[in-house]
Design a protein around this motif. Sequence first.
Motif, PDB file in Angstrom:
ATOM      1  N   GLY A 297       0.655  -1.823   0.407  1.00  0.00           N
ATOM      2  CA  GLY A 297       0.223   0.785  -0.341  1.00  0.00           C
ATOM      3  C   GLY A 297       0.543   1.291   0.024  1.00  0.00           C
ATOM      4  O   GLY A 297       1.813   1.373  -0.189  1.00  0.00           O
ATOM      5  N   TYR A 298       0.320   2.333  -0.034  1.00  0.00           N
ATOM      6  CA  TYR A 298       0.759   3.819   0.109  1.00  0.00           C
ATOM      7  C   TYR A 298       1.122   3.926   1.380  1.00  0.00           C
ATOM      8  O   TYR A 298       0.651   3.512   2.151  1.00  0.00           O
ATOM      9  CB  TYR A 298      -0.346   4.966  -0.407  1.00  0.00           C
ATOM     10  N   GLY A 299       1.507   5.119   1.817  1.00  0.00           N
ATOM     11  CA  GLY A 299       2.302   5.383   2.527  1.00  0.00           C
ATOM     12  C   GLY A 299       1.732   5.509   4.343  1.00  0.00           C
ATOM     13  O   GLY A 299       1.637   4.739   5.497  1.00  0.00           O
ATOM     14  N   ALA A 300       0.706   5.677   3.944  1.00  0.00           N
ATOM     15  CA  ALA A 300      -0.230   5.381   4.852  1.00  0.00           C
ATOM     16  C   ALA A 300      -0.782   4.115   5.641  1.00  0.00           C
ATOM     17  O   ALA A 300      -2.134   3.608   6.792  1.00  0.00           O
ATOM     18  CB  ALA A 300      -1.519   6.547   5.697  1.00  0.00           C
ATOM     19  N   ALA A 301      -0.368   3.310   5.011  1.00  0.00           N
ATOM     20  CA  ALA A 301      -0.813   1.310   5.329  1.00  0.00           C
ATOM     21  C   ALA A 301       0.457   1.470   6.513  1.00  0.00           C
ATOM     22  O   ALA A 301       0.112   0.229   6.560  1.00  0.00           O
ATOM     23  CB  ALA A 301      -0.679   0.847   3.621  1.00  0.00           C
ATOM     24  N   PHE A 302       1.631   1.809   6.736  1.00  0.00           N
ATOM     25  CA  PHE A 302       2.032   2.064   7.162  1.00  0.00           C
ATOM     26  C   PHE A 302       3.263   0.747   7.196  1.00  0.00           C
ATOM     27  O   PHE A 302       2.812  -0.147   8.669  1.00  0.00           O
ATOM     28  CB  PHE A 302       2.000   2.138   9.224  1.00  0.00           C
TER      29      PHE A 302
ATOM     30  N   LEU B 256       0.611  -1.751   8.974  1.00  0.00           N
ATOM     31  CA  LEU B 256      -0.292  -1.534  10.597  1.00  0.00           C
ATOM     32  C   LEU B 256      -1.680  -1.762  10.087  1.00  0.00           C
ATOM     33  O   LEU B 256      -3.145  -1.478  10.403  1.00  0.00           O
ATOM     34  CB  LEU B 256       0.029  -0.292  10.698  1.00  0.00           C
ATOM     35  N   ALA B 257      -2.134  -0.038   8.555  1.00  0.00           N
ATOM     36  CA  ALA B 257      -3.417  -0.130   8.603  1.00  0.00           C
ATOM     37  C   ALA B 257      -4.175  -1.057   8.583  1.00  0.00           C
ATOM     38  O   ALA B 257      -5.451  -1.470   9.142  1.00  0.00           O
ATOM     39  CB  ALA B 257      -3.826   0.855   6.948  1.00  0.00           C
TER      40      ALA B 257
END
Lengths: 219, 219, 219, 219, 219, 219, 219, 219
Positions: free
Chosen positions: B176-181, B184-185
Amino acid sequence: MTDLESYADLDLGRSERRGYPEAVYCAGKTLEQVAGIAAAVRSRPDVVTLFTRASPAHAEAVLGALPDAFHDPAAGLLAWPAPVPAPRGGLVVVVAAGTSDLPVARESMLTARYLGRETRLVVDVGVAGLHRIVSHLEMLRRARVVVVVAGMDGALPGVVAGLIAAPVVAVPTSVGYGAAFEGLAALLTMLNACAPGVAVVNIDNGYGAGHLAAQIAAP
Amino acid sequence: MTDLESYADLDLGRSERRGYPEAVYCAGKTLEQVAGIAAAVRSRPDVVTLFTRASPAHAEAVLGALPDAFHDPAAGLLAWPAPVPAPRGGLVVVVAAGTSDLPVARESMLTARYLGRETRLVVDVGVAGLHRIVSHLEMLRRARVVVVVAGMDGALPGVVAGLIAAPVVAVPTSVGYGAAFEGLAALLTMLNACAPGVAVVNIDNGYGAGHLAAQIAAP
Amino acid sequence: MTDLESYADLDLGRSERRGYPEAVYCAGKTLEQVAGIAAAVRSRPDVVTLFTRASPAHAEAVLGALPDAFHDPAAGLLAWPAPVPAPRGGLVVVVAAGTSDLPVARESMLTARYLGRETRLVVDVGVAGLHRIVSHLEMLRRARVVVVVAGMDGALPGVVAGLIAAPVVAVPTSVGYGAAFEGLAALLTMLNACAPGVAVVNIDNGYGAGHLAAQIAAP
Amino acid sequence: MTDLESYADLDLGRSERRGYPEAVYCAGKTLEQVAGIAAAVRSRPDVVTLFTRASPAHAEAVLGALPDAFHDPAAGLLAWPAPVPAPRGGLVVVVAAGTSDLPVARESMLTARYLGRETRLVVDVGVAGLHRIVSHLEMLRRARVVVVVAGMDGALPGVVAGLIAAPVVAVPTSVGYGAAFEGLAALLTMLNACAPGVAVVNIDNGYGAGHLAAQIAAP
Amino acid sequence: MTDLESYADLDLGRSERRGYPEAVYCAGKTLEQVAGIAAAVRSRPDVVTLFTRASPAHAEAVLGALPDAFHDPAAGLLAWPAPVPAPRGGLVVVVAAGTSDLPVARESMLTARYLGRETRLVVDVGVAGLHRIVSHLEMLRRARVVVVVAGMDGALPGVVAGLIAAPVVAVPTSVGYGAAFEGLAALLTMLNACAPGVAVVNIDNGYGAGHLAAQIAAP
Amino acid sequence: MTDLESYADLDLGRSERRGYPEAVYCAGKTLEQVAGIAAAVRSRPDVVTLFTRASPAHAEAVLGALPDAFHDPAAGLLAWPAPVPAPRGGLVVVVAAGTSDLPVARESMLTARYLGRETRLVVDVGVAGLHRIVSHLEMLRRARVVVVVAGMDGALPGVVAGLIAAPVVAVPTSVGYGAAFEGLAALLTMLNACAPGVAVVNIDNGYGAGHLAAQIAAP
Amino acid sequence: MTDLESYADLDLGRSERRGYPEAVYCAGKTLEQVAGIAAAVRSRPDVVTLFTRASPAHAEAVLGALPDAFHDPAAGLLAWPAPVPAPRGGLVVVVAAGTSDLPVARESMLTARYLGRETRLVVDVGVAGLHRIVSHLEMLRRARVVVVVAGMDGALPGVVAGLIAAPVVAVPTSVGYGAAFEGLAALLTMLNACAPGVAVVNIDNGYGAGHLAAQIAAP
Amino acid sequence: MTDLESYADLDLGRSERRGYPEAVYCAGKTLEQVAGIAAAVRSRPDVVTLFTRASPAHAEAVLGALPDAFHDPAAGLLAWPAPVPAPRGGLVVVVAAGTSDLPVARESMLTARYLGRETRLVVDVGVAGLHRIVSHLEMLRRARVVVVVAGMDGALPGVVAGLIAAPVVAVPTSVGYGAAFEGLAALLTMLNACAPGVAVVNIDNGYGAGHLAAQIAAP
């Protein structure tokens, strides 16, 4: 009924679709809303309805409409109709690592019981004294699934999983000193358990664990 | 054998104790260590041994000692002896939300298969197009347990759990993209699934999901 | 020497002040800096100097100035002068939960040894198979302090602490699947250990653990 | 006794197994449960039992069953029997960085004292005025172990560790402005202390620190 | 010039508006972009332009257009025109806690110097040996502002702030073991410093610290 | 086609259902998979297909099957068929706060353009020099929606939203010093923008921002 | 008026500049401040002023100065003048995933309505029972923009976005079990939605979502 | 006095050593402790003592011993002796982005004033309406240092820093919706400010900001 529709869309078909009763999550609902749902529930005594995370005031609202409902104040859970269904499927053993984990463990055990499973409860058997959990090994090995509820380090589910063949449902609780971070530490421990066979659910989510255990132990 | 003891203590009794074979987690082990373990494994052809998270170099080290092992490079998994056991117990369906989730999904499916379960794989059925997962509903409802592998928002396991009676094993992936961390998301989404019946395992842990599914679907 | 002063201020008095030798943390230093420090060290053969977190290139730089130094590549550690001091004080037992934890465990054991303690190393005794750690109980109970190195769920230190009277130094490692978060999960587990008597150090910090253990086991 | 078993499994053998008394963690237990445990404890006056994290109501429940117990309200700690054991082993010095850290420091000191160690308490010696801690250097160097309790930046344990040969047990507290994040900042500082010899325990865990110190200073 | 406008809008008025020269942050820019900006800069030799976070390839791109620029490879910094302005205002002392903090400390010192301040550099004076920083006290007290660069526990800025009347600019670095979390631990320590007078900037941001120090020490 | 089905289930109906073309997210897919999808796409030239997050190798794989595709290497984006559709609906203005934000800004602009909107690009207008963004105010106020791409403090979207009547789509980028935490800081800034009217998307997700902008500016 | 200036600088020009009325965020303001602002507002009945996040005491303070204001206690919102403007532009549909999300959903709907849009509200249609949201598909497809309010897993916005052509404004709420982390889980889910077209706003920020939706649906 | 020593070690020399008065942080201290310190302070009227983070009960305790102390309830601050020192050094301008930031801004202003600086306060000038801060530009440019207090997105300090030559002290506040995370969002924004010259202090730490500003503006 029009008023009920303004805040809830009861999933009456869920019992048919999934084979399990509906649960009403009370936290975040007003007393009026909970009372309204309870009143609507009275019209379908053929399936069990659970009310979870019910504060004393929520419980009073439910009991106003369903005075003969079962109520466990420690677990914050109500069930209606009150009689427990005859058990089918495998045995569900629920283990509470410490005394402080009991409310969540009871929520889990009662959920599995109202979903039609035979249940047992084992208490205060944390990893700081291994002999305690080992003394229950015979019963643990009879289970179709074991629910392990633990706060602080959350190490017990992994230890239990290493001792038995059945799957373990792990429930982190928000019990512990500061760096427990309200259950985050136990949650991470359980997700990283060295022994395979550990199924993790949300922090303090005894209802979810009991439901999952009932599905795993289904006939 | 003395050398092997300096870095590993094979749990030969695990198969008897838990009823499932041992798995060797290759990540973090040197090639020499993996080769040594593979050589030691050769002496017990009666139980399957899995090698997980095996890089190409790790795989070469295993195949040096066990040339006839099964090897799935995409899943980073080897198994020896190679023949798949005859399936027992219920059906395990493995669902990959997106193409990028395939390596983890394959690791999961192969683990369940080598632990003795019948398996099916469904691919690229993310929630962005609900009709895709719905088209597989008949097969999903035949399963004793469904493993759902998903990155990004990780929403698919909760949607599947709402459609079937069997439990769902949810595997977040680091896609995923960055805020998938790094997963973690998706992990948090799965832990918070609205539908009960979702068992969460570690990020990218296809082996753990397959093992748990095999236990749930045990005869 | 003027050049050395532009990047390092060797704490020559530390051995007198604290009773323990100085250690040079190589990570983040250039090869020239490490070589310069090694050259300066040659003038004081009366106390041991450790070089920690030394990459192969760092090690080469040290060995250029101190060709007869002890070097353990897996642990990334060098010591000069090479001869191990005669042991004094209590026994330090170092336990590695898994094979992947060995480099950190060796760094810990070698540090304690060069600080003058008798040491033992136990390997691959994670909580997934409790019988493995229990089989070493007699030796663990002889120790003045036990260092336990573990990644993934990091549950082993708490289990060991529950079995013995001596303090446990717990070292989380960055080994594990995604939600291990590079050792954070193990770190939190250890800080939340149910059994008292667990002293936690930084992730992968075998040197710190060995140093602390040597202080605890001091005569 | 049957009722007690429904929520607690007292580890009566712990004193023999580990050589240290049991502690009852009151937070999260109901008053009824704490009272029940206190009543059961009365039957074994030969070993000290500690009650930690006791709110005033918890303390009242304990004192109902054990009226002659020792009680320190600031530390939230009770001990029964009340007489302090004769000290054995080395000196334990407890240092509180600021006035707000006193409750945790007292919990730590009292625990070590009831576990049989000689103790001293030093207060309000934070790093903002180095001369304050330095003025206690002679006493700090007499200790077998020093417990340092600090909130905010948590820098004091590392400074103390750089000044003495004995190990330091570091206790972060939840004292400070917003970015202290309830003790997280101090916890991280302590784990990253530049000086080796710092053993970290959980946030606000004075009991754990006192226990660990007593073990390190054991005869 | 049309091409330059497609990726950069040089703030030529910044020197007039704020009184300080512009800096070009090279990280994330292509070599073509950096070269284009360097070429445009050549037309205004009356103000200094800094190029920060310049990799060796970036530096080469800058030097292609501005061959007589000053270049400090360790600090990743270039300045053009190269001659240092005559110092005005107060003294800026830059302190590096450890050798590994040197690159950031040099970036900070050079920035302050090119912004017109007199600077001094002090190296390797971490809190593990307090005597080292204390030995520089006289020079620290002459400063109008002190920049303290530190990784690991980041405790040095708070200690320095407690010793002097001038403000301290604190720069956390990403140096340290796992739980340093790439500078997060040091950052939090500095934000929570017990001694008032600590101004915190971003992790590894030597440029920002030098700029801020130059403003504080402005005439 | 059977092989394609083993890893992808192209959502051919998406264009009809949602009115927008499909996009193939290349990151995490093998070159074989991307090539296979590109080959399948060739059979439907009536709708545009985008390939996003395409590495140079991915791009080569796409161009092997679709040699006449449009390719923007900086944005990692390909489109086939290459001709841009005639613009309909409102104007989409894309703003890049800094030069380092250009790749994401271009991905966003190209996506909106291929989804049928008129687009403009404004570059290097960060809040450190407010006059730069203010100089574009007239064009910003002509837009139906403005996409603002910013790293570091991510403050620009909130400032722009305070100046215009149209909604702002905010895209955080992973550009910045350590405490930018790979875009987390900018993400949080944008979510907390004081001015209402800011729609946030994932870190570095230029495609998502362009798609959303195209929907907002739809005729 | 002088007193008002000591704590607030009303942005009287905002309505002209942006075309939308001002909102007064009550949380964190004293009752005196809110009352003072309400009194000042009375002098400009030509534009609507909203008071958001108003506790019952805040509401009383507003109503003291503006007795004929509209007040929705559940949403914590007041508006003055009370009459709803005649709707212009497109339809805004607001969807609440669960009953507990209703207060935020109502805040969103009322904001859009007072900013001049036609609105509809749909309640209790979470992803655990997909048939519920699907039954509203016809109305969802008539909307110019859909606001989806959801706590727990926050999966609903992504599912809705996959079903319609219009953009979705996603509002995470702080509803859920422990690992919902006060809305963080839902926030991350929404940022990672697989379907493009999801615009995310702050946790529980119904006002911001309603404002954004009104801008998107502007004529 | 013996009792005082049991909980506090007043740093009487601090005023001489650092040139600034001592401050007593009341949060976490008991009323008895605060009263005891206040009584001890009465013996040294020659230097100002500040009491910060004083609850109403704390304030009463202070005023019991020092009835003529200055008290600002909103800021939670007391000062004794009450008369403000004659200002020396440069001007300190304190800016509050929103009304809710006023308590912290006042704490900051009063601290600087009691440390001997001339101060000005500017209120409600957030970035959502840039014209508001710009209207104060002339006064901002007269300051030797500007303190900017802001919650939510925390963008104002970076904007101010871009407009003036003097340094900016940035104070994040815990004001805002959920994803403000109690000030974390604003803190990160300020650390990542694009404009150099921003000095960040702890969340809600108005005292620290005022102290730092007084040092920067020292004569």
